[in-house]
Design an enzyme around this catalytic site. Structure first.
Site, PDB file in Angstrom:
ATOM      1  N   THR A  33      -8.220  -6.284   0.690  1.00 26.08           N
ATOM      2  CA  THR A  33      -9.489  -5.549   0.751  1.00 26.08           C
ATOM      3  C   THR A  33     -10.533  -6.225  -0.124  1.00 26.08           C
ATOM      4  O   THR A  33     -11.719  -6.285   0.214  1.00 26.08           O
ATOM      5  CB  THR A  33      -9.273  -4.088   0.316  1.00 26.08           C
ATOM      6  OG1 THR A  33      -8.204  -3.537   1.094  1.00 26.08           O
ATOM      7  CG2 THR A  33     -10.516  -3.249   0.524  1.00 26.08           C
ATOM      8  N   SER A  78     -22.842 -14.514  10.573  1.00 25.39           N
ATOM      9  CA  SER A  78     -22.152 -13.380   9.974  1.00 25.39           C
ATOM     10  C   SER A  78     -22.123 -13.517   8.453  1.00 25.39           C
ATOM     11  O   SER A  78     -21.761 -14.573   7.924  1.00 25.39           O
ATOM     12  CB  SER A  78     -20.726 -13.348  10.551  1.00 25.39           C
ATOM     13  OG  SER A  78     -19.979 -12.287  10.023  1.00 25.39           O
ATOM     14  N   ARG A 124       0.826  -1.213   0.000  1.00 17.75           N
ATOM     15  CA  ARG A 124       0.000   0.000   0.000  1.00 17.75           C
ATOM     16  C   ARG A 124       0.851   1.249   0.000  1.00 17.75           C
ATOM     17  O   ARG A 124       1.713   1.408   0.867  1.00 17.75           O
ATOM     18  CB  ARG A 124      -0.908   0.027   1.227  1.00 17.75           C
ATOM     19  CG  ARG A 124      -1.980  -1.031   1.186  1.00 17.75           C
ATOM     20  CD  ARG A 124      -2.587  -1.264   2.556  1.00 17.75           C
ATOM     21  NE  ARG A 124      -3.390  -2.482   2.517  1.00 17.75           N
ATOM     22  CZ  ARG A 124      -4.718  -2.507   2.590  1.00 17.75           C
ATOM     23  NH1 ARG A 124      -5.393  -1.395   2.765  1.00 17.75           N
ATOM     24  NH2 ARG A 124      -5.358  -3.648   2.511  1.00 17.75           N
ATOM     25  N   LYS A 165     -17.914   9.099   6.832  1.00 18.23           N
ATOM     26  CA  LYS A 165     -18.043   8.938   5.379  1.00 18.23           C
ATOM     27  C   LYS A 165     -19.019   9.999   4.859  1.00 18.23           C
ATOM     28  O   LYS A 165     -18.629  11.158   4.771  1.00 18.23           O
ATOM     29  CB  LYS A 165     -18.375   7.490   5.049  1.00 18.23           C
ATOM     30  CG  LYS A 165     -17.138   6.614   5.350  1.00 18.23           C
ATOM     31  CD  LYS A 165     -17.290   5.122   5.226  1.00 18.23           C
ATOM     32  CE  LYS A 165     -15.981   4.450   5.647  1.00 18.23           C
ATOM     33  NZ  LYS A 165     -16.073   3.000   5.811  1.00 18.23           N
ATOM     34  N   THR A 169     -10.579   8.096  25.303  1.00 15.44           N
ATOM     35  CA  THR A 169     -10.995   9.495  25.358  1.00 15.44           C
ATOM     36  C   THR A 169     -12.146   9.768  24.399  1.00 15.44           C
ATOM     37  O   THR A 169     -12.158   9.260  23.279  1.00 15.44           O
ATOM     38  CB  THR A 169      -9.786  10.392  25.020  1.00 15.44           C
ATOM     39  OG1 THR A 169      -8.757  10.123  25.970  1.00 15.44           O
ATOM     40  CG2 THR A 169     -10.138  11.866  25.059  1.00 15.44           C
ATOM     41  N   SER A 172     -19.312  -2.206   0.591  1.00 10.62           N
ATOM     42  CA  SER A 172     -18.561  -1.057   0.081  1.00 10.62           C
ATOM     43  C   SER A 172     -17.743  -1.339  -1.162  1.00 10.62           C
ATOM     44  O   SER A 172     -17.436  -0.428  -1.910  1.00 10.62           O
ATOM     45  CB  SER A 172     -17.629  -0.539   1.168  1.00 10.62           C
ATOM     46  OG  SER A 172     -16.604  -1.471   1.415  1.00 10.62           O
ATOM     47  N   HIS A 232     -22.060   2.586   4.724  1.00  9.65           N
ATOM     48  CA  HIS A 232     -22.021   3.145   3.366  1.00  9.65           C
ATOM     49  C   HIS A 232     -23.395   3.583   2.880  1.00  9.65           C
ATOM     50  O   HIS A 232     -23.601   3.767   1.683  1.00  9.65           O
ATOM     51  CB  HIS A 232     -21.383   2.151   2.392  1.00  9.65           C
ATOM     52  CG  HIS A 232     -19.929   1.986   2.666  1.00  9.65           C
ATOM     53  ND1 HIS A 232     -18.977   2.859   2.184  1.00  9.65           N
ATOM     54  CD2 HIS A 232     -19.268   1.104   3.455  1.00  9.65           C
ATOM     55  CE1 HIS A 232     -17.783   2.491   2.630  1.00  9.65           C
ATOM     56  NE2 HIS A 232     -17.935   1.432   3.411  1.00  9.65           N
TER      57      HIS A 232
HETATM   58  C1  LIG Z   1     -15.302   2.138   6.799  1.00 11.43           C
HETATM   59  C2  LIG Z   1     -16.159   1.039   7.363  1.00 11.43           C
HETATM   60  C3  LIG Z   1     -16.336   0.900   8.739  1.00 11.43           C
HETATM   61  C4  LIG Z   1     -15.546   1.690   9.716  1.00 11.43           C
HETATM   62  O1  LIG Z   1     -15.998   3.009   9.810  1.00 11.43           O
HETATM   63  P1  LIG Z   1     -14.951   4.137  10.215  1.00 11.43           P
HETATM   64  O2  LIG Z   1     -15.792   5.228  10.755  1.00 11.43           O
HETATM   65  O3  LIG Z   1     -14.213   4.486   8.966  1.00 11.43           O
HETATM   66  O4  LIG Z   1     -14.031   3.533  11.242  1.00 11.43           O
HETATM   67  C5  LIG Z   1     -17.265  -0.019   9.197  1.00 11.43           C
HETATM   68  N1  LIG Z   1     -17.955  -0.796   8.358  1.00 11.43           N
HETATM   69  C6  LIG Z   1     -17.789  -0.710   7.023  1.00 11.43           C
HETATM   70  C7  LIG Z   1     -18.601  -1.587   6.135  1.00 11.43           C
HETATM   71  C8  LIG Z   1     -16.879   0.196   6.482  1.00 11.43           C
HETATM   72  O5  LIG Z   1     -16.677   0.246   5.170  1.00 11.43           O
END
Ligand SMILES: *Cc1c(COP(=O)(O)O)cnc(C)c1O
Length: 404
Positions: A362, A136, A21, A247, A277, A188, A216
């Site tokens: 990924t 799952s 990456r 997002k 925190t 995603s 998403h």
């Molecule tokens: C990005 C993502 C997360 C994590 O969310 P963040 O706020 O980026 O940590 C959880 N589930 C899915 C399906 C994601 O794509």
């Protein structure tokens, strides 16, 4: 053991596979999204970002920025503690109310990220409900997988988006065991959408809880941005709805929305919630402003959908096939990790177009892709440049085109 040698060898292997990456070093320019300054040595000084998860450009929305500036000036930088020890700021409380309302639930609980919300909630629910069995979806996000793994509960993986397979697997389990079904609404990488109603029907048949990751989808679907479950009138059938503030809402943070008792249970037992925190108040205020805005405004959602449709149409015209789906995600399949990375580098160096290559782990090997995320901040001229550049590189690389 020679540790340094070990690290270097493993990295060399990653590089040889084409799966190493490399981060693009960019500075997003408020007011000019999708334009970002680029600090990569081989790239132009300015690039157009085509792979952001800030799907609606809310990261530069004036209301969001104003709320963040105000909270920063009035509350200072950090929260100053964990939620339990002086870190609960009124902005957190307001944000949790906003989220509960968004999903039509009694309560909500915020976390430092969506990843942490999945990890902490699933590990707590599955780990603390005696004998809990988790079902799952095969393509669930890493944060859910890790949460379930950490709970050490019994787990069964059902075929992706397949309620019948889910039902078959549930039918052979102890009918009295408590069960939880974990899945996503919009996946995603392929951009496909779960049959939420059918999965909830199976859940009812077997008395299982349902846990839906709408990361998403929140902000993007449904009349108030509540996600696919809102669009389909199914929010009340889900035990837990999980989402992100990082997002479509353009800020940072994660959350769950559920019953008062469930949220209080997670608040009281989840290590990933308790021992960290709290989010900075300005972050909570910005997310809150973003959610409020997208509850009322459809302009961003419509702009995004129009841009998505136009990019798909234009790519189809030049014979570049995208994975068909009913969402806003436009995967252009390359199916080779080295080529995928090479095309991405070429687009950046020659056209100032930034699309990160998506490689293993990924996505599965052989399904490497460029994942385009058109948004309301991409102009017709941006689309023209993207399509022309892709056409050029498809010819150069002799990549397959559909016969028109
Ligand atoms: C990005 C993502 C997360 C994590 O969310 P963040 O706020 O980026 O940590 C959880 N589930 C899915 C399906 C994601 O794509």
């Amino acid at each position: 053991m020679n540790f340094e040698q070990f690290f270097e060898d493993r990295l060399r292997a990653l590089k040889d596979e084409g799966n190493y990456r490399v981060f693009a070093d960019i500075e997003r320019k408020r007011g000019s999204f999708p334009v970002a300054a680029c600090h990569n040595p081989d790239a132009p000084e300015e690039v157009a970002v085509w792979c952001s998860n800030d799907y609606l450009g809310m990261g530069q929305h004036p209301k969001v920025l104003e709320a963040m500036h105000d909270a920063l000036d009035s509350c200072g930088a950090g929260a100053g503690g964990t939620r339990n020890i002086s870190g609960t700021n009124h902005h957190h409380v307001l944000l949790e109310r906003e989220l509960a309302d968004l999903h039509g639930k009694e309560a909500a609980l915020i976390f430092t990220s969506g990843y942490v919300s999945n990890w902490a909630t699933l590990s707590t629910l599955a780990g603390r409900i005696p004998g809990c069995i988790v079902m799952s979806d095969a393509l669930n996000h890493a944060s859910m997988i890790e949460g379930v793994r950490h709970s050490r509960c019994e787990k069964h993986i059902f075929k992706h988006n397949d309620p019948e397979d889910l039902a078959r697997r549930l039918a052979v389990l102890d009918p009295d065991a408590p069960k939880l079904i974990a899945f996503e609404s919009v996946y995603s990488m392929d951009g496909d959408i779960a049959p939420i109603k059918e999965i909830c029907d199976v859940a009812d048949e077997f008395g299982a809880m349902t846990y839906l990751d709408e990361v998403h989808a929140v902000g993007l679907y449904g009349p108030r941005g509540g996600g696919i479950a809102e669009r389909e009138g199914l929010m009340d059938r889900l035990t837990v709805i999980e989402g992100t503030l990082g997002k479509a809402y353009g800020v940072l943070g994660g959350y769950i929305a559920a019953s008062t008792a469930l949220c209080d249970f997670v608040r009281s037992f989840a290590s990933g919630f308790i021992f960290t925190t709290a989010l900075p108040p300005a972050v909570a205020a910005g997310a809150c402003a973003s959610i409020r805005h997208l509850k009322e405004s459809d302009v961003e959602r419509r702009g995004q959908q129009a841009c998505v449709a136009e990019v798909r149409r234009r790519l189809r015209l030049i014979g570049i096939t995208t994975l068909e789906n009913d969402s806003h995600i436009v995967p252009v399949m390359v199916k080779d990790p080295v080529k995928c990375k090479w095309i991405s580098d070429w687009l950046m160096a020659n056209h100032g177009i930034y699309v990160q290559p998506i490689n293993y782990p990924t996505v599965p090997k052989g399904t490497e892709r460029l994942r385009l995320t058109p948004s309301p901040v991409h102009s017709p001229a941006d689309i023209d440049r993207l399509v022309r550049a892709l056409s050029e590189i498809w010819s150069q690389c002799q990549l397959a085109r559909a016969v028109a």
